[in-house]
Design an enzyme around this catalytic site. Structure first.
Site, mmCIF file in Angstrom:
data_model
loop_
_atom_site.group_PDB
_atom_site.id
_atom_site.type_symbol
_atom_site.label_atom_id
_atom_site.label_comp_id
_atom_site.label_asym_id
_atom_site.label_seq_id
_atom_site.Cartn_x
_atom_site.Cartn_y
_atom_site.Cartn_z
ATOM 1 N N CYS A 291 0.816 -1.002 -0.127
ATOM 2 C CA CYS A 291 -0.120 -0.078 -0.142
ATOM 3 C C CYS A 291 0.930 1.259 -0.170
ATOM 4 O O CYS A 291 1.992 1.130 0.301
ATOM 5 C CB CYS A 291 -1.075 0.001 1.192
ATOM 6 S SG CYS A 291 -0.043 0.094 2.842
ATOM 7 N N ASP B 287 2.810 8.912 -28.886
ATOM 8 C CA ASP B 287 3.199 7.568 -29.412
ATOM 9 C C ASP B 287 4.649 7.129 -29.562
ATOM 10 O O ASP B 287 5.004 5.998 -29.844
ATOM 11 C CB ASP B 287 2.506 7.154 -30.752
ATOM 12 C CG ASP B 287 3.322 7.767 -31.646
ATOM 13 O OD1 ASP B 287 3.698 9.056 -31.809
ATOM 14 O OD2 ASP B 287 3.297 7.104 -32.800
ATOM 15 N N ASP C 21 8.252 11.123 -26.868
ATOM 16 C CA ASP C 21 7.413 11.487 -26.064
ATOM 17 C C ASP C 21 7.520 10.918 -24.506
ATOM 18 O O ASP C 21 6.499 11.297 -23.717
ATOM 19 C CB ASP C 21 5.985 11.112 -26.565
ATOM 20 C CG ASP C 21 5.680 11.633 -28.121
ATOM 21 O OD1 ASP C 21 6.136 12.808 -28.299
ATOM 22 O OD2 ASP C 21 4.888 10.888 -28.736
ATOM 23 N N CYS D 94 3.234 1.928 2.996
ATOM 24 C CA CYS D 94 4.366 1.167 2.867
ATOM 25 C C CYS D 94 5.443 1.825 2.304
ATOM 26 O O CYS D 94 6.609 1.992 2.703
ATOM 27 C CB CYS D 94 4.303 -0.162 1.910
ATOM 28 S SG CYS D 94 3.310 -1.178 2.722
ATOM 29 N N ASP E 266 0.500 15.203 -29.265
ATOM 30 C CA ASP E 266 1.798 14.932 -30.284
ATOM 31 C C ASP E 266 1.234 14.784 -31.592
ATOM 32 O O ASP E 266 0.210 14.309 -31.773
ATOM 33 C CB ASP E 266 2.617 13.778 -29.803
ATOM 34 C CG ASP E 266 3.740 13.307 -30.793
ATOM 35 O OD1 ASP E 266 4.711 14.647 -31.044
ATOM 36 O OD2 ASP E 266 3.778 12.350 -31.556
#
Length: 747
Positions: free
Chosen positions: A22, A636, A640, A25, A435
């Site tokens: 979690c 993509d 990027d 932690c 983009d």
């Protein structure tokens, strides 16, 4: 110590962390590491299971960091090679998931007969002993992690959800064992010696399924850094002074080495071409779809892909100095700069657990002080019941079940969502960065339009000649033309002579007739005049920023071709839908101003920036974030990845690079921009479901805990049985899961 620290250069390192369950932690690990001597900075990213640390190697080393993390119940992978450590982390994670799955299955296998006996067959001979035998392996074998983690937390004066699970199950179990072995004690006081083995067993089973759902939601942990590193080949061909080729590891390459790059290979380091020529796909660095011609004196970059030719390079930047290494570093920094995911459940758990423990003890004390014949027994029952009913199972399931259903629903719609953080933020997005290449456009050069001269006759024969010439050409734009022509009735013809005209085009002789395919510069050199009918078209194409290819004989122009990166059919509509949702759309591209302007105008984008480098994209997003904007980045390519890591919500187009898809928190499988408004809608519904789940989980506790403590007893004589509390706890979990499943049926 500080004086000594300042005399040495601090090291910055990243280490995979294992064992986190979690966000609290992550906070515990971060605080533990920060308190070690010699640590300048530490941050744990729960989403990527990575520790980012800056330390003085003279004072502290990775082994000491590992020991400190192990002391609080987690582990650090400190292999020298980052790729090896990442692979080790993947192996450990898969192993842990497999173990958790096995424990979950077995806990339910044993819980079914346990609950059956506890609820319906309580009077069978040796029933208590049978339940004891079934509950023991569930609690102490299948659920041992809760006790181990709770003990480690307790040693450091901390509590978490494991503490509550361990306390409630162990007290219920111990009380049940006492009543099984010494039933006469309660009987002598006029009470029924009930056992609560089934409640303890079911608690463990439900918590394990919650953990499994959480792990499943995180199973696709980002391996972006590993994949970025994979772009660099492990070995290279070095040319010795005597001209002999030697294969050496990439780590042994030093500046000024001469290296050979063959067709189809990845370029190993940043360098300068000293011999040969080729075209190189640099889209992963620049975002440009068109491969770049390389010849003597041209710069090349690590990770880019050589196409048809081969060449020799002189190494200029190696190792951590390459452009690729800097991209890796930027992605790491952007990921590390984000605060760890702080889920509401984990924030509240820090207060919730000690409060519940306090309330359970208070229940016992109040009962004892209130006196009465059975005060202690009732008080003990109330304490156990409070711990059982307050088990944070429903809280633990609230988020992962909604996420799992949301992810499943998204997958059906072609939207992959990786984590809760992006889901929580997507509905707040007010700015989307797109983009251009591969996102708004298709990312592949294609012939957009063709115009033949009015004087041209016998098109079929000319197409055969053009196809034959372009098939021999190494230029990437030639592929666009051959792809167009091959779809028709085409036949290859024999070329008497063929020559590549560097930087201009190609020429061929066929039956004593010369033909040329190339640029406008080549046409000017040949003194070929463009007919008026074609000239108007070339001006129009230039305004649209298309690349124009000319096909001619020595004297006459036969045809012109407009080659461009086609805009996806749905891009304009998707951008309109985003604008209608009052979301600002900005286009960032590495392309030139003319192309950017033309594309932006065609899809309805008013705000765009051209010629942006990867670092420019990320800094632009940072500037928007400083203004209070919630920014989504859609891309993509590898170029990027830094911007994707920096954005609040990162979305990759599925037909792009694996790196972008790994860095991004969401992936549009179909690469259709229309899916982005859909993703935002799905986000809103999923977040709404999570909030509903948390609301009902908390309401359940707010009502259930006082009843379990015996608040109704003075008025009604009602004292909640821990077994009923266990059933109520299970029911709360079922209600949360059922609410999450409603998402599946929403359109």
């Amino acid at each position: 110590m500080h004086q000594q620290q300042s005399l040495h250069q601090n090291l910055k390192k990243t280490f995979p962390v294992t064992g986190m369950s979690c966000a609290s932690c992550a906070t515990n690990i971060e605080n533990t590491v920060k308190h070690q001597p010699g640590i300048a900075h530490a941050a744990v990213n729960f989403a990527s299971n990575i520790l980012f640390v800056e330390f003085n190697p003279e004072i502290v080393n990775p082994e000491k960091l590992k020991n400190s993390v192990q002391s609080i119940g987690y582990d650090l992978i400190i292999e020298d090679d980052e790729l090896d450590s990442s692979e080790s982390a993947d192996i450990i994670q898969k192993s842990n998931f497999k173990t958790l799955k096995t424990r979950t299955i077995w806990s339910f296998v044993l819980s079914i007969p346990l609950v059956t006996i506890g609820m319906f067959l309580t009077n069978i001979p040796y029933g208590n002993y049978l339940m004891w035998g079934l509950a023991t392996p569930i609690i102490f074998v299948l659920g041992q992690q809760f006790f181990i983690n709770a003990w480690k937390q307790a040693k450091h004066g901390k509590t978490n959800m494991d503490t509550l699970v361990a306390l409630s199950t162990s007290i219920a179990y111990s009380f049940s064992v006492f009543n099984t072995v010494f039933p006469q004690y309660l009987i002598s006081k006029g009470l029924e010696p009930h056992v609560y083995f089934e409640a303890a067993g079911v608690i463990i089973a439900f918590i394990l399924i919650g953990k499994l759902l959480e792990e499943k939601a995180k199973v696709s942990t980002s391996s972006a850094i590993k994949k970025l590193m994979g772009l660099q080949p492990k070995t290279v061909v070095k040319l010795n002074e005597d001209g002999k080729e030697t294969i050496i590891p990439i780590s042994e390459v030093i500046k000024n080495d001469n290296l050979l790059v063959k067709p189809g290979e990845k370029i190993p380091v940043d360098g300068i071409v000293i011999s040969g020529k080729s075209f190189v796909d640099e889209s992963m660095i620049s975002g440009e779809p068109m491969p770049i011609e390389k010849r003597n004196g041209s710069s090349v970059y690590a990770g880019t892909i050589n196409q048809k030719g081969s060449f020799q390079i002189e190494a200029i930047k190696v190792g951590a100095d390459t452009v690729l290494a800097n991209i890796i570093k930027m992605v790491q920094d952007a990921q590390g700069s984000k605060a760890p995911v702080q889920k509401l459940v984990d924030k509240i758990a820090g207060i919730f657990v000690p409060i519940v423990i306090g309330l359970s003890l208070l229940s016992l004390i109040v009962w004892v002080l209130a006196g009465g014949e059975h005060a202690f027994t009732h008080g003990l029952l109330a304490m156990v019941t409070v711990l059982v009913i307050a088990c944070p199972c429903a809280l633990g399931l609230a988020t992962p079940t909604a996420i799992m259903v949301g992810i499943g629903k998204g997958a059906e719609q072609g939207i992959l969502i990786k984590d809760a953080e992006s889901l929580e933020l997507a509905h707040k997005v007010d700015t989307i960065i797109l983009d251009k290449t591969g996102t708004i456009t298709e990312g592949k050069p294609k012939v957009i339009d063709v115009l033949w001269s009015n004087d041209t006759q016998n098109h079929a024969n000319l197409k055969n000649i053009l196809f034959s010439m372009e098939t021999k050409s190494e230029h990437p734009l030639a592929t666009a033309i051959t792809s167009l022509l091959i779809s028709g009735d085409i036949q290859k013809v024999d070329l008497d002579e063929f020559e590549s005209l560097t930087g201009k085009g190609v020429t061929a002789d066929i039956h004593d007739q010369k033909y040329y395919v190339g640029s406008h510069a080549l046409m000017k050199e040949l003194n070929i005049v463009t007919p008026e009918t074609l000239n108007k078209k070339t001006i129009q194409w230039q305004e649209q920023a298309y690349t124009i290819i000319y096909f001619s004989t020595e004297n006459d122009l036969m045809a012109i071709f407009a080659v461009g990166d086609k805009i996806k059919e749905t891009s304009a509509l998707a951008i309109k839908m985003l604008n209608d949702q009052k979301i600002d759309v900005v286009m960032l591209t590495g392309d030139n101003e003319q192309t950017a302007k033309a594309v932006a105008a065609r899809v309805g984008i008013n705000n765009y920036r051209a010629q942006t480098l990867p670092a420019d994209k990320a800094s632009f997003i940072q500037d928007l974030q400083k203004q209070g904007k919630i920014v989504a980045m859609v891309g993509d390519g590898i170029n990027d990845s830094h911007a994707l890591a920096q954005a609040n919500v990162s979305i990759a187009m599925g037909k792009g690079s694996d790196i972008a898809m790994d860095v991004a928190k969401m992936t549009i499988i179909s690469a259709d921009l229309l899916k982005i408004p859909q993703a935002i809608k799905l986000s809103r519904r999923t977040v709404k479901t999570i909030r509903q789940n948390l609301f009902w989980a908390f309401i359940y506790n707010l009502i259930g805990i006082p009843i379990a403590a015996g608040i109704l007893y003075p008025f009604t004589g009602f004292l909640l049985n821990p077994m009923i509390a266990g059933a109520a706890m299970a029911l709360s979990s079922v209600s949360v899961v059922s609410n999450s499943l409603r998402l599946k049926f929403q359109k």
